[in-house]
Design a protein around this motif. Structure first.
Motif, mmCIF file in Angstrom:
data_model
loop_
_atom_site.group_PDB
_atom_site.id
_atom_site.type_symbol
_atom_site.label_atom_id
_atom_site.label_comp_id
_atom_site.label_asym_id
_atom_site.label_seq_id
_atom_site.Cartn_x
_atom_site.Cartn_y
_atom_site.Cartn_z
ATOM 1 N N UNK A 51 1.034 5.423 -0.270
ATOM 2 C CA UNK A 51 0.303 6.684 -0.189
ATOM 3 C C UNK A 51 1.108 7.737 -0.939
ATOM 4 N N UNK B 235 -11.594 -0.433 3.680
ATOM 5 C CA UNK B 235 -11.585 1.024 3.652
ATOM 6 C C UNK B 235 -10.445 1.522 2.782
ATOM 7 N N UNK B 236 -9.471 0.661 2.568
ATOM 8 C CA UNK B 236 -8.389 0.994 1.643
ATOM 9 C C UNK B 236 -8.254 -0.146 0.644
ATOM 10 N N UNK B 237 -7.931 0.198 -0.598
ATOM 11 C CA UNK B 237 -7.619 -0.863 -1.565
ATOM 12 C C UNK B 237 -6.103 -1.010 -1.649
ATOM 13 N N UNK C 5 -12.014 1.218 15.721
ATOM 14 C CA UNK C 5 -10.834 2.054 15.598
ATOM 15 C C UNK C 5 -10.751 2.914 16.848
ATOM 16 N N UNK D 127 0.853 -1.192 0.000
ATOM 17 C CA UNK D 127 0.000 0.000 0.000
ATOM 18 C C UNK D 127 0.884 1.235 0.000
ATOM 19 N N UNK E 252 -17.289 -4.569 0.334
ATOM 20 C CA UNK E 252 -17.213 -3.968 1.659
ATOM 21 C C UNK E 252 -18.504 -4.111 2.446
ATOM 22 N N UNK F 29 -11.087 6.623 16.767
ATOM 23 C CA UNK F 29 -12.256 7.243 16.156
ATOM 24 C C UNK F 29 -13.499 6.998 16.988
#
Ligand SMILES: Nc1ncnc2c1ncn2[C@@H]1O[C@H](COP(=O)(O)OP(=O)(O)OP(=O)(O)O)[C@@H](O)[C@H]1O
Ligand SMILES: [Mg+2]
Lengths: 326, 267
Positions: A17, A69-71, A99, A15, A88, A102
Motif C-alpha cells: 500500500x 477486492x484487492x489485486x 467482513x 501487496x 470477481x 462491515x
C-alpha cells in the motif's frame, strides 16, 4: 490416486500500500506499507483453516485478495480455479464472504428481507433457499429477530445474520473475516457449530480470521499464523503446541499441604494448599516419570495432565516476533 | 435474463420499502413541498400582473409548472444524494463488490423503487392540492398523459445517473461533499427547477439545453403543460433517453476507474 486440486492458492503474493502522509506544509511523504510479503500457501477442498496474527498482520488484506477486492502487487492468487481480481463477479457466485467489521445486510430492511433479496441476487432456487433458511435459522437461533430491521439489531445478532447471508447460496468456499466478533459465549458456540455443520455436511471450505483462539481450537484442522505479512506457522494445532508450547502441566493433589516438590527436568509453577502445578517439557521427561517421582516424596491422591494452552502458545509466538522486530 | 430482471424488480421493491419505513419523514416532506408550492405560486403569479405570457408560459401554465416541480422534487430527487460516496469513504463499498450484480445496476433498480414510492406519496398528493386550490392545466389527451409518465420515468433515470456520477469522486477525494454541493446547485438551476428555462435569457437557455439537466425536470413539465407538443414530444423523449444512456455509460466507465483505484491502492 487423484491429486486434490487446492481450492485456494497463494503463490509468492505481495501487496503493497502506498501511503501519503503530510510532512511539513506542502511536502507529502510517500511511504510503502508492505501488508502481504511473499505469502505462499494452498488450501484443500473441505478444510477449515484458521488465520490468525496480531493486529495489522495482513489478515484482512489476504481475505480481500482472495475475494478480488484487492489485486496483488506481485504473485498469483487463485480461488476455485479463478483469478479473483480478474473474475470477481463470476467468482462472487461461488464464494461467500463476510467482513465482521462491515455491514453487508441492508440497513433499513428486516433481516428476512435481506435474505430474500440475496435469494434473487444469487438466483438461489426456491426449494434450496427454503431448506437452507430453515436449517440456518434454527442453528443460529435467528427467529426472535428475523423481522427486525438490521439497524435495530445488536452487534451479535447482526453478525449471526451476516454469517447466514454469506452461506445462503451454497458457496464452495467462504471467507470470514472475524465472524465471531462481538458475540457472547453462547452465540460464539452457535456460530462454530454452524460452521462445523456446513463444513461436514455440505463440504464447504472455510477460511476464517479471528482473534479468539477458542475459535481455532474448536474449529480448525489447520492454522496459518501471519506476522507482518509473512507466514510464521502453517500446520495443525497439535504440532503447533508441540513446537512452540512444548510445556505441559502435571497437576497433582497431595494428601497434605507441603512445600514445593523437588522434581528433575521440570519445575513447580504454583502451589495452592495440597495442589501443585508442575510444568515440564515433553522432550525431556514425561508425566509417568514425574508422577513416580512425586509419589516417592509425598502421598499422592489424584493427578491430571494439562495440555499447553493455545493462548500461551500464540502469545509466545507473537512475543518472539516482537523481539525480532527491534 | 428473466432471473436478472426479477432480481432488479426485487431490489426495486426493497428500495420502495426502505422509504415506506419512514412515514413521518414522508409527511414532513409532503408538508414542506406543499407549503413551498403556495409560496412559489404566488411569487411567480406576480410576474403576470404586467404581461400575459413569458416564453410560451401563461399564468396557468406557470402555476402548473410550479406545482409540478414541487411534486417532482422528491420523485426525481433533485437534491443531495450521497449514499454511494459515503459507502466508498467508509469502505463498505467492498461488500457491494463481492455480490454477483453490478453496483450501478443495483443502485438504479433501488432508485427506481424509491422514486415509485415518492411519486405516489410525495408527488401525487402535492399535485392534487395544487389542482384543488388553483386552476391548473392538464395534459391535452391520453397520449400526452402517457408521454408525461414516460418522460418522468426517464427524468428519474437521468437524475439518478447524474447523482451516481457526482458520488464517484469519493474514490479519490476525501472532500467529496464540495463537488456534490456544486453539482446540486448546477442541477437545480439548469434543470429548470427554480424558474422555467423559458424564462432564461436566450444565451443562458442555450447553455442549459446543452446540459442533461433539463431532462430531469423541464422536459416532463413541458410535455405536461403542452409547451412541447405533437412530434416534438418524440424528440424530447429521445433527448432524455440519450442523456440517460450516455450518463449511465459514463457512470460505468468512471465507476470502473474508481474500483480499479480501490483494488490497486486499497482506498
Ligand atoms: N487501504 C490501505 N491503505 C494503506 N494501508 C493499509 C490499507 N489496508 C491495510 N493497510 C495496512 O496493511 C497492514 C495490514 O492490514 P490488515 O487490515 O490486513 O491487518 P489485519 O491482520 O486484518 O489486522 P486486524 O487484526 O487489526 O484486523 C496494516 O499495516 C495496515 O495499516
Ligand atoms: Mg482485519
Amino acid at each position: 490416486m487423484t491429486v486434490a486440486v487446492p481450492i485456494i492458492e497463494f503463490e509468492d503474493v505481495h501487496k503493497d500500500f502506498v501511503v501519503h502522509r503530510k510532512a511539513g506544509r506542502l511536502r507529502r511523504e510517500r511511504t510503502v506499507v508492505r501488508a502481504v510479503d511473499g505469502l505462499s500457501f494452498a488450501v484443500e477442498r473441505g478444510a477449515i483453516v484458521g488465520y490468525i496474527g496480531p493486529n495489522g498482520a495482513g489478515k484482512s488484506t489476504t481475505v480481500k485478495l482472495l475475494t478480488g477486492i484487492l489485486v496483488p502487487s506481485a504473485g498469483r492468487v487463485s480461488v476455485a480455479g479463478l483469478i479473483p481480481a480478474k473474475q470477481r463477479i463470476t467468482l462472487a457466485r461461488r464464494i461467500g464472504a463476510m467482513f465482521g467489521q462491515r455491514v453487508q445486510l441492508w440497513w433499513d430492511l428486516p433481516l428476512i428481507d435481506s435474505f430474500d433479496l440475496l435469494r434473487h441476487i444469487y438466483r438461489i432456487p426456491e426449494e434450496r433457499y427454503r431448506q437452507n433458511l430453515t436449517e440456518f435459522r434454527e442453528l443460529l437461533e435467528l427467529d426472535p429477530f428475523l423481522r427486525t430491521p438490521v439497524r435495530q439489531l445488536s452487534l451479535g445478532q447482526r453478525i449471526r445474520g451476516e454469517v447466514v447471508a454469506a452461506m445462503l447460496h451454497d458457496p464452495e468456499v467462504v471467507f470470514l473475516d472475524e465472524p465471531t466478533i462481538g458475540l457472547d459465549v453462547v452465540a460464539k458456540q452457535r456460530v462454530r457449530e454452524f460452521l462445523t455443520a456446513a463444513n461436514r455436511e455440505r463440504g464447504v471450505t472455510v477460511m476464517l480470521t479471528t482473534h479468539d483462539l477458542a475459535d481455532i481450537e474448536r474449529l480448525c484442522s489447520r492454522i496459518l499464523i501471519l506476522d507482518r505479512g509473512r507466514l510464521v506457522y502453517d500446520g495443525g494445532l497439535e504440532a503447533l503446541k508441540a513446537r512452540y508450547g512444548g510445556e505441559r502441566t502435571l497437576v497433582v493433589d497431595l494428601e497434605e499441604s507441603g512445600p514445593a516438590l523437588r522434581v528433575t527436568d521440570a519445575r513447580v509453577t504454583r502451589v495452592d494448599g495440597p495442589r501443585q502445578w508442575i510444568a515440564f517439557d515433553r522432550e525431556r521427561t514425561n508425566a509417568a516419570r514425574l508422577a513416580a517421582e512425586v509419589a516417592s516424596q509425598a502421598a499422592l491422591r489424584d493427578l491430571t495432565v494439562e495440555e499447553p494452552d493455545i493462548e500461551d502458545v500464540v502469545r509466545r509466538i507473537y512475543a518472539e516476533r516482537q523481539v525480532g522486530r527491534t | 435474463m428473466i432471473a436478472a430482471l426479477r432480481a432488479d424488480l426485487e431490489i426495486a421493491r426493497r428500495g420502495y420499502a426502505r422509504y415506506a419505513a419512514y412515514p413521518v419523514a414522508t409527511l414532513a416532506g409532503l408538508f414542506t413541498n406543499t407549503l413551498f408550492g403556495f409560496m412559489r405560486g404566488f411569487v411567480l403569479l406576480a410576474l403576470f400582473e404586467q404581461r400575459s405570457e413569458i416564453g410560451g408560459y401563461d399564468a396557468a401554465a406557470t402555476l402548473t409548472y410550479t406545482w409540478l416541480t414541487q411534486a417532482l422534487i422528491a420523485t426525481v430527487f433533485i437534491w443531495g444524494w450521497l449514499d454511494l460516496a459515503i459507502r466508498i469513504r467508509s469502505g463498505d463499498i467492498v461488500t457491494d463488490l463481492v455480490r454477483p450484480i453490478h453496483p450501478l445496476r443495483a443502485a438504479l433498480a433501488n432508485d427506481l423503487g424509491r422514486s415509485a414510492y415518492h411519486a405516489v406519496f410525495r408527488g401525487v398528493p402535492v399535485l392534487l392540492v395544487g389542482a384543488l386550490m388553483f386552476d391548473l392545466i392538464a395534459p391535452a389527451g391520453p397520449l400526452e398523459w402517457f408521454a408525461f409518465f414516460v418522460s418522468a420515468a426517464l427524468a428519474v433515470v437521468v437524475s439518478f445517473a447524474f447523482r451516481f456520477l457526482y458520488n464517484i469522486p469519493a474514490f479519490w477525494l476525501l472532500d467529496f461533499r464540495g463537488i456534490a454541493v456544486l453539482a446540486m446547485i448546477l442541477s437545480s438551476l439548469f434543470s429548470g427547477f427554480v424558474i422555467p428555462i423559458a424564462f432564461f435569457p436566450d444565451w443562458l437557455a442555450a447553455i442549459a439545453h446543452a446540459t442533461p439537466f433539463p431532462a430531469m425536470v423541464q422536459i416532463p413539465i413541458d410535455i405536461f403543460v403542452g409547451a412541447v407538443r405533437g412530434p416534438q414530444i418524440a424528440v424530447a423523449l429521445a433527448v432524455q433517453a440519450a442523456w440517460a444512456a450516455g450518463l449511465l455509460l459514463l457512470c460505468r466507465v468512471c465507476f470502473a476507474l474508481g474500483v480499479r483505484r480501490l483494488v490497486v491502492q486499497g482506498g
